[in-house]
Design a protein around this motif. Sequence first.
Motif, short mmCIF file in Angstrom:
data_model
loop_
_atom_site.label_atom_id
_atom_site.label_comp_id
_atom_site.label_asym_id
_atom_site.label_seq_id
_atom_site.Cartn_x
_atom_site.Cartn_y
_atom_site.Cartn_z
N HIS A 154 42.23 53.84 3.38
CA HIS A 154 43.37 54.25 2.83
C HIS A 154 44.40 55.31 3.51
CE1 HIS A 154 41.05 52.26 -0.41
NE2 HIS A 154 42.06 52.38 -0.99
N VAL A 155 45.35 55.01 3.81
CA VAL A 155 46.36 56.27 3.55
C VAL A 155 47.82 56.59 3.17
CG1 VAL A 155 48.45 57.41 5.70
CG2 VAL A 155 45.64 56.33 6.18
N LEU A 156 47.74 57.30 2.64
CA LEU A 156 48.82 57.71 1.79
C LEU A 156 49.98 58.53 2.57
CD1 LEU A 156 46.14 57.37 -0.71
CD2 LEU A 156 47.48 58.73 -2.17
N LEU A 157 50.98 57.84 2.37
CA LEU A 157 52.57 58.45 3.43
C LEU A 157 53.01 60.02 2.28
CD1 LEU A 157 54.35 55.88 5.62
CD2 LEU A 157 52.05 57.33 5.34
N ALA A 158 52.92 60.97 2.66
CA ALA A 158 52.58 62.29 1.88
C ALA A 158 54.68 62.67 2.23
CB ALA A 158 51.97 63.20 1.98
N HIS A 169 44.84 50.26 3.67
CA HIS A 169 45.54 50.13 3.12
C HIS A 169 46.96 51.66 3.11
CE1 HIS A 169 47.54 49.41 -0.82
NE2 HIS A 169 46.86 50.57 -1.69
N VAL A 170 48.08 51.21 3.17
CA VAL A 170 48.69 52.01 3.41
C VAL A 170 49.94 52.24 2.45
CG1 VAL A 170 50.99 52.96 4.70
CG2 VAL A 170 48.88 51.79 5.70
N SER A 171 50.59 53.42 1.28
CA SER A 171 50.98 53.39 0.54
C SER A 171 51.68 54.94 0.65
CB SER A 171 50.57 53.34 -0.79
OG SER A 171 49.25 54.62 -1.17
N VAL A 172 52.55 54.76 -0.39
CA VAL A 172 53.61 56.32 -0.20
C VAL A 172 53.57 56.66 -1.70
CG1 VAL A 172 56.40 56.68 -0.32
CG2 VAL A 172 55.02 54.86 1.28
N ALA A 173 53.02 58.30 -1.37
CA ALA A 173 53.06 59.15 -2.42
C ALA A 173 54.16 59.20 -2.49
CB ALA A 173 51.76 60.39 -2.45
N SER A 174 55.05 58.96 -4.15
CA SER A 174 56.16 59.53 -4.51
C SER A 174 56.39 61.08 -5.16
CB SER A 174 56.55 58.66 -6.37
OG SER A 174 57.52 59.15 -6.42
N PRO A 179 60.99 55.35 1.22
CA PRO A 179 60.16 55.12 1.27
C PRO A 179 59.65 53.64 1.63
CG PRO A 179 60.54 55.74 -0.85
CD PRO A 179 61.75 55.80 0.20
N GLU A 180 60.86 53.06 1.15
CA GLU A 180 60.40 51.64 1.83
C GLU A 180 60.03 50.81 3.47
OE1 GLU A 180 63.41 48.82 0.20
OE2 GLU A 180 62.59 48.75 -1.52
N LEU A 181 60.82 52.34 4.75
CA LEU A 181 61.28 52.22 6.12
C LEU A 181 59.78 52.36 6.37
CD1 LEU A 181 63.46 52.21 8.13
CD2 LEU A 181 63.79 54.44 7.78
N ALA A 182 59.37 53.35 5.43
CA ALA A 182 58.38 54.54 6.18
C ALA A 182 56.79 53.38 6.07
CB ALA A 182 57.92 55.73 5.70
N LEU A 183 57.06 52.87 4.99
CA LEU A 183 56.09 51.58 4.81
C LEU A 183 55.92 50.27 5.31
CD1 LEU A 183 53.86 51.23 2.72
CD2 LEU A 183 55.01 50.11 1.35
N LYS A 184 57.12 49.93 5.91
CA LYS A 184 57.25 48.68 6.66
C LYS A 184 56.83 48.89 7.71
CE LYS A 184 60.73 45.50 8.30
NZ LYS A 184 62.34 45.31 8.36
N PHE A 188 54.57 51.33 9.05
CA PHE A 188 53.43 51.19 8.73
C PHE A 188 52.69 50.37 8.99
CE2 PHE A 188 53.69 56.46 8.96
CZ PHE A 188 52.22 56.84 9.61
N SER A 189 53.14 49.22 8.37
CA SER A 189 52.14 48.30 7.99
C SER A 189 52.10 47.03 8.90
CB SER A 189 53.07 47.91 6.50
OG SER A 189 52.78 48.30 5.11
N ALA A 190 52.88 47.49 9.72
CA ALA A 190 52.52 46.76 11.06
C ALA A 190 52.02 47.10 11.60
CB ALA A 190 54.58 46.39 12.04
N HIS A 191 51.14 47.80 11.18
CA HIS A 191 50.41 48.26 12.65
C HIS A 191 48.87 48.78 11.64
CE1 HIS A 191 52.27 48.90 15.90
NE2 HIS A 191 53.71 49.77 14.86
N ALA A 192 48.41 48.51 10.51
CA ALA A 192 48.10 49.05 9.10
C ALA A 192 46.34 48.78 9.81
CB ALA A 192 47.98 48.82 7.75
N GLY A 193 46.44 47.27 10.07
CA GLY A 193 45.31 46.31 10.14
C GLY A 193 44.43 46.13 8.40
N ASN A 194 42.75 46.51 8.21
CA ASN A 194 42.47 46.88 7.14
C ASN A 194 42.28 48.18 6.25
OD1 ASN A 194 41.23 44.36 7.38
ND2 ASN A 194 39.84 45.83 9.48
#
Length: 275
Positions: free
Chosen positions: A209-213, A237-242, A222-227, A229-235
Amino acid sequence: MPVYIASLNSGSNGNCYYVGNEREAVLVDAGISCRETEKRMLRLGLSMQKVRAIFVSHEHSDHIRGLEVLSKKYNLPVYVTEATSAYCGLIPQGLCIHLNAYSPVKIGDLEITAFPKHHDAIDAHSFMITSGDTRIGVFTDIGAPCEHLIRHFSQCHAAFLEANYDEQLLDQGRYPYFLKRRIRGGKGHLSNSQALQLFIDHRPHYMSHVLLAHLSKDNNDPELALKLFSAHAGNTHVSVASRNVESEVFCIDPTGAATHLDINQVTGQFQFALS
Protein backbone atom coordinates in the motif's frame (compact mmCIF):
# COMPACT_ATOMS: atom_id res chain seq x y z
CA MET A 1 1.00 -9.49 13.45
CA PRO A 2 -1.05 -7.25 11.12
CA VAL A 3 -0.64 -3.49 11.31
CA TYR A 4 -3.56 -1.11 10.78
CA ILE A 5 -2.96 2.29 9.20
CA ALA A 6 -5.14 5.27 8.40
CA SER A 7 -4.83 8.92 7.54
CA LEU A 8 -7.08 11.04 9.74
CA ASN A 9 -6.24 14.11 7.64
CA SER A 10 -3.49 15.00 5.22
CA GLY A 11 -2.76 18.45 3.85
CA SER A 12 -1.77 22.00 4.74
CA ASN A 13 -4.96 22.27 6.80
CA GLY A 14 -3.85 19.50 9.16
CA ASN A 15 -1.96 16.21 9.29
CA CYS A 16 -2.52 13.18 11.52
CA TYR A 17 -1.67 9.55 10.78
CA TYR A 18 -2.62 6.41 12.74
CA VAL A 19 -0.42 3.29 12.88
CA GLY A 20 -1.17 0.43 15.25
CA ASN A 21 -1.41 -3.28 15.83
CA GLU A 22 -4.11 -5.17 17.71
CA ARG A 23 -2.90 -3.94 21.11
CA GLU A 24 -1.40 -0.47 20.77
CA ALA A 25 -1.10 2.42 18.36
CA VAL A 26 0.63 5.75 17.85
CA LEU A 27 -0.28 8.96 16.08
CA VAL A 28 2.22 10.73 13.88
CA ASP A 29 1.48 14.45 14.18
CA ALA A 30 -1.61 16.05 15.66
CA GLY A 31 -2.53 18.76 13.20
CA ILE A 32 -6.31 18.60 13.60
CA SER A 33 -8.27 19.39 16.75
CA CYS A 34 -8.72 16.87 19.54
CA ARG A 35 -12.46 16.81 18.87
CA GLU A 36 -12.00 16.16 15.15
CA THR A 37 -9.42 13.47 15.86
CA GLU A 38 -11.88 11.72 18.16
CA LYS A 39 -14.72 11.96 15.61
CA ARG A 40 -12.65 10.47 12.83
CA MET A 41 -11.25 7.71 14.99
CA LEU A 42 -14.77 6.83 16.09
CA ARG A 43 -16.09 6.70 12.53
CA LEU A 44 -13.28 4.30 11.63
CA GLY A 45 -13.89 2.06 14.64
CA LEU A 46 -10.46 2.93 16.05
CA SER A 47 -10.06 3.33 19.80
CA MET A 48 -8.22 6.25 21.38
CA GLN A 49 -7.59 3.91 24.31
CA LYS A 50 -5.11 2.00 22.14
CA VAL A 51 -3.13 5.15 21.31
CA ARG A 52 -0.03 5.21 23.49
CA ALA A 53 1.93 8.20 22.17
CA ILE A 54 2.16 11.04 19.66
CA PHE A 55 5.24 11.51 17.49
CA VAL A 56 5.86 15.00 16.09
CA SER A 57 7.63 15.44 12.77
CA HIS A 58 8.17 19.21 13.02
CA GLU A 59 6.73 22.39 14.46
CA HIS A 60 4.57 23.76 11.62
CA SER A 61 1.02 24.42 12.76
CA ASP A 62 -0.59 21.90 10.40
CA HIS A 63 1.26 19.18 12.33
CA ILE A 64 0.79 20.31 15.94
CA ARG A 65 -2.49 22.27 16.06
CA GLY A 66 -4.26 19.69 18.25
CA LEU A 67 -1.20 18.49 20.13
CA GLU A 68 -1.63 20.19 23.51
CA VAL A 69 -5.29 19.30 24.07
CA LEU A 70 -4.98 15.72 22.75
CA SER A 71 -1.90 15.00 24.83
CA LYS A 72 -3.40 16.46 27.99
CA LYS A 73 -6.81 14.80 27.66
CA TYR A 74 -5.45 11.30 27.09
CA ASN A 75 -2.20 11.70 29.06
CA LEU A 76 -0.22 10.83 25.93
CA PRO A 77 3.56 11.24 25.87
CA VAL A 78 4.80 13.43 23.04
CA TYR A 79 8.00 12.28 21.33
CA VAL A 80 9.74 15.20 19.65
CA THR A 81 13.31 16.35 19.12
CA GLU A 82 14.64 18.79 21.70
CA ALA A 83 15.09 21.54 19.12
CA THR A 84 11.53 21.15 17.83
CA SER A 85 9.94 20.97 21.27
CA ALA A 86 10.77 24.61 21.98
CA TYR A 87 8.44 25.63 19.13
CA CYS A 88 5.52 23.29 19.86
CA GLY A 89 3.71 25.43 22.42
CA LEU A 90 2.73 24.02 25.78
CA ILE A 91 3.22 20.27 26.03
CA PRO A 92 1.84 19.11 29.40
CA GLN A 93 4.49 18.74 32.07
CA GLY A 94 6.08 15.31 32.18
CA LEU A 95 4.73 14.27 28.77
CA CYS A 96 7.45 15.69 26.53
CA ILE A 97 10.09 13.08 25.66
CA HIS A 98 13.00 14.06 23.47
CA LEU A 99 13.86 11.74 20.62
CA ASN A 100 16.99 11.47 18.51
CA ALA A 101 17.53 10.32 14.96
CA TYR A 102 18.13 6.58 14.63
CA SER A 103 17.44 5.91 18.31
CA PRO A 104 14.43 3.55 18.23
CA VAL A 105 11.56 4.10 20.68
CA LYS A 106 9.60 1.07 21.91
CA ILE A 107 5.85 1.46 22.40
CA GLY A 108 4.66 -2.02 23.30
CA ASP A 109 5.35 -4.16 20.23
CA LEU A 110 5.79 -1.08 18.05
CA GLU A 111 9.24 0.33 17.36
CA ILE A 112 9.43 3.89 16.04
CA THR A 113 12.60 5.26 14.46
CA ALA A 114 12.98 8.91 13.48
CA PHE A 115 15.36 10.06 10.77
CA PRO A 116 16.17 13.53 9.38
CA LYS A 117 14.65 14.97 6.22
CA HIS A 118 14.97 18.08 4.04
CA HIS A 119 12.31 20.57 5.10
CA ASP A 120 12.31 24.22 6.13
CA ALA A 121 11.67 23.54 9.80
CA ILE A 122 13.88 23.60 12.89
CA ASP A 123 14.71 19.88 13.10
CA ALA A 124 12.31 17.97 10.85
CA HIS A 125 12.14 14.17 10.93
CA SER A 126 10.26 11.35 9.20
CA PHE A 127 9.34 8.05 10.85
CA MET A 128 9.61 4.33 10.28
CA ILE A 129 7.22 2.29 12.43
CA THR A 130 7.84 -1.43 12.82
CA SER A 131 5.68 -4.14 14.33
CA GLY A 132 7.23 -7.58 14.08
CA ASP A 133 8.29 -7.91 10.46
CA THR A 134 5.94 -5.19 9.19
CA ARG A 135 7.39 -1.78 8.37
CA ILE A 136 5.35 1.40 7.82
CA GLY A 137 6.80 4.72 6.67
CA VAL A 138 5.41 8.21 7.26
CA PHE A 139 7.16 10.40 4.71
CA THR A 140 5.67 13.89 4.24
CA ASP A 141 6.98 17.47 4.11
CA ILE A 142 10.10 16.51 2.20
CA GLY A 143 12.01 18.90 -0.03
CA ALA A 144 14.12 16.27 -1.75
CA PRO A 145 14.48 12.45 -1.64
CA CYS A 146 17.69 12.16 0.38
CA GLU A 147 19.55 8.93 1.13
CA HIS A 148 17.71 8.56 4.47
CA LEU A 149 14.34 8.56 2.70
CA ILE A 150 15.46 6.23 -0.08
CA ARG A 151 16.87 3.69 2.40
CA HIS A 152 13.72 3.59 4.50
CA PHE A 153 11.22 3.71 1.65
CA SER A 154 12.92 0.71 0.05
CA GLN A 155 12.13 -1.36 3.19
CA CYS A 156 8.46 -0.45 3.65
CA HIS A 157 5.46 -2.75 3.41
CA ALA A 158 3.31 0.40 3.28
CA ALA A 159 3.95 4.14 3.30
CA PHE A 160 2.35 7.53 3.52
CA LEU A 161 4.27 9.31 0.75
CA GLU A 162 4.08 13.00 -0.01
CA ALA A 163 2.97 14.00 -3.52
CA ASN A 164 2.37 17.67 -2.84
CA TYR A 165 2.22 19.42 -6.19
CA ASP A 166 2.04 19.05 -9.94
CA GLU A 167 4.80 21.13 -11.49
CA GLN A 168 2.61 22.54 -14.26
CA LEU A 169 -0.21 23.45 -11.88
CA LEU A 170 2.27 25.16 -9.57
CA ASP A 171 3.78 27.12 -12.47
CA GLN A 172 0.40 28.30 -13.69
CA GLY A 173 -1.13 28.83 -10.26
CA ARG A 174 -1.82 31.94 -8.23
CA TYR A 175 0.98 31.55 -5.67
CA PRO A 176 3.55 34.37 -5.59
CA TYR A 177 6.99 33.63 -6.97
CA PHE A 178 8.70 33.45 -3.56
CA LEU A 179 6.24 30.79 -2.37
CA LYS A 180 6.60 28.73 -5.54
CA ARG A 181 10.36 28.90 -5.07
CA ARG A 182 10.02 27.79 -1.45
CA ILE A 183 7.83 24.79 -2.36
CA ARG A 184 10.20 23.44 -5.01
CA GLY A 185 13.42 24.75 -3.49
CA GLY A 186 14.80 21.55 -1.97
CA LYS A 187 13.46 22.15 1.55
CA GLY A 188 9.78 22.45 0.71
CA HIS A 189 7.71 19.59 -0.67
CA LEU A 190 7.92 16.63 -3.04
CA SER A 191 6.25 17.00 -6.42
CA ASN A 192 4.20 14.26 -8.05
CA SER A 193 7.08 13.48 -10.38
CA GLN A 194 9.68 13.33 -7.59
CA ALA A 195 7.48 11.02 -5.53
CA LEU A 196 6.73 8.86 -8.55
CA GLN A 197 10.43 8.49 -9.37
CA LEU A 198 11.11 7.39 -5.82
CA PHE A 199 8.24 4.92 -6.12
CA ILE A 200 9.46 3.50 -9.43
CA ASP A 201 13.13 3.29 -8.48
CA HIS A 202 12.96 2.13 -4.88
CA ARG A 203 9.61 0.45 -4.16
CA PRO A 204 10.25 -3.05 -2.76
CA HIS A 205 8.40 -5.88 -4.47
CA TYR A 206 6.45 -6.61 -1.28
CA MET A 207 5.07 -3.07 -0.80
CA SER A 208 1.30 -3.56 -0.58
CA HIS A 209 0.00 0.00 0.00
CA VAL A 210 0.97 3.59 -0.70
CA LEU A 211 -1.15 6.50 0.48
CA LEU A 212 -0.31 9.67 -1.43
CA ALA A 213 -0.18 12.38 1.21
CA HIS A 214 -0.12 16.14 1.78
CA LEU A 215 -1.56 17.00 -1.64
CA SER A 216 -1.84 20.75 -2.24
CA LYS A 217 -5.36 22.12 -2.57
CA ASP A 218 -4.27 24.64 -5.23
CA ASN A 219 -1.35 22.98 -6.99
CA ASN A 220 -2.42 19.36 -7.31
CA ASP A 221 -5.41 17.22 -8.17
CA PRO A 222 -6.15 13.88 -6.48
CA GLU A 223 -7.32 12.24 -9.71
CA LEU A 224 -4.21 13.43 -11.52
CA ALA A 225 -1.86 12.09 -8.85
CA LEU A 226 -3.72 8.78 -8.58
CA LYS A 227 -3.71 8.25 -12.34
CA LEU A 228 0.01 9.01 -12.51
CA PHE A 229 0.89 6.42 -9.85
CA SER A 230 -1.65 3.80 -10.88
CA ALA A 231 0.09 3.40 -14.22
CA HIS A 232 3.15 2.11 -12.36
CA ALA A 233 1.50 0.51 -9.32
CA GLY A 234 1.73 -3.16 -10.19
CA ASN A 235 0.55 -5.10 -7.13
CA THR A 236 0.74 -2.06 -4.86
CA HIS A 237 -2.59 -0.53 -3.84
CA VAL A 238 -2.38 3.24 -4.34
CA SER A 239 -4.83 5.69 -2.78
CA VAL A 240 -4.94 9.39 -1.93
CA ALA A 241 -5.06 10.59 1.68
CA SER A 242 -7.69 13.33 1.72
CA ARG A 243 -7.27 16.80 3.15
CA ASN A 244 -10.94 16.79 4.17
CA VAL A 245 -11.86 13.37 5.56
CA GLU A 246 -10.27 10.29 7.03
CA SER A 247 -9.12 7.45 4.81
CA GLU A 248 -10.32 3.90 5.23
CA VAL A 249 -8.31 1.66 7.53
CA PHE A 250 -5.85 -0.57 5.72
CA CYS A 251 -4.58 -3.84 7.13
CA ILE A 252 -0.92 -4.40 6.33
CA ASP A 253 0.01 -8.04 6.72
CA PRO A 254 3.13 -9.45 5.00
CA THR A 255 1.67 -12.96 5.33
CA GLY A 256 -1.16 -11.97 2.99
CA ALA A 257 -3.87 -12.94 5.49
CA ALA A 258 -5.83 -9.73 4.91
CA THR A 259 -5.36 -6.75 2.65
CA HIS A 260 -8.42 -4.49 2.72
CA LEU A 261 -10.73 -3.95 5.63
CA ASP A 262 -14.43 -3.28 5.91
CA ILE A 263 -14.65 -1.60 9.31
CA ASN A 264 -17.73 -1.84 11.48
CA GLN A 265 -17.81 -0.63 15.02
CA VAL A 266 -19.32 -3.62 16.79
CA THR A 267 -18.55 -3.72 20.52
CA GLY A 268 -15.35 -1.85 19.68
CA GLN A 269 -13.88 -4.66 17.57
CA PHE A 270 -12.72 -4.92 13.97
CA GLN A 271 -14.66 -7.02 11.54
CA PHE A 272 -12.86 -7.51 8.25
CA ALA A 273 -13.33 -9.28 4.98
CA LEU A 274 -10.57 -11.21 3.27
CA SER A 275 -9.79 -10.03 -0.23
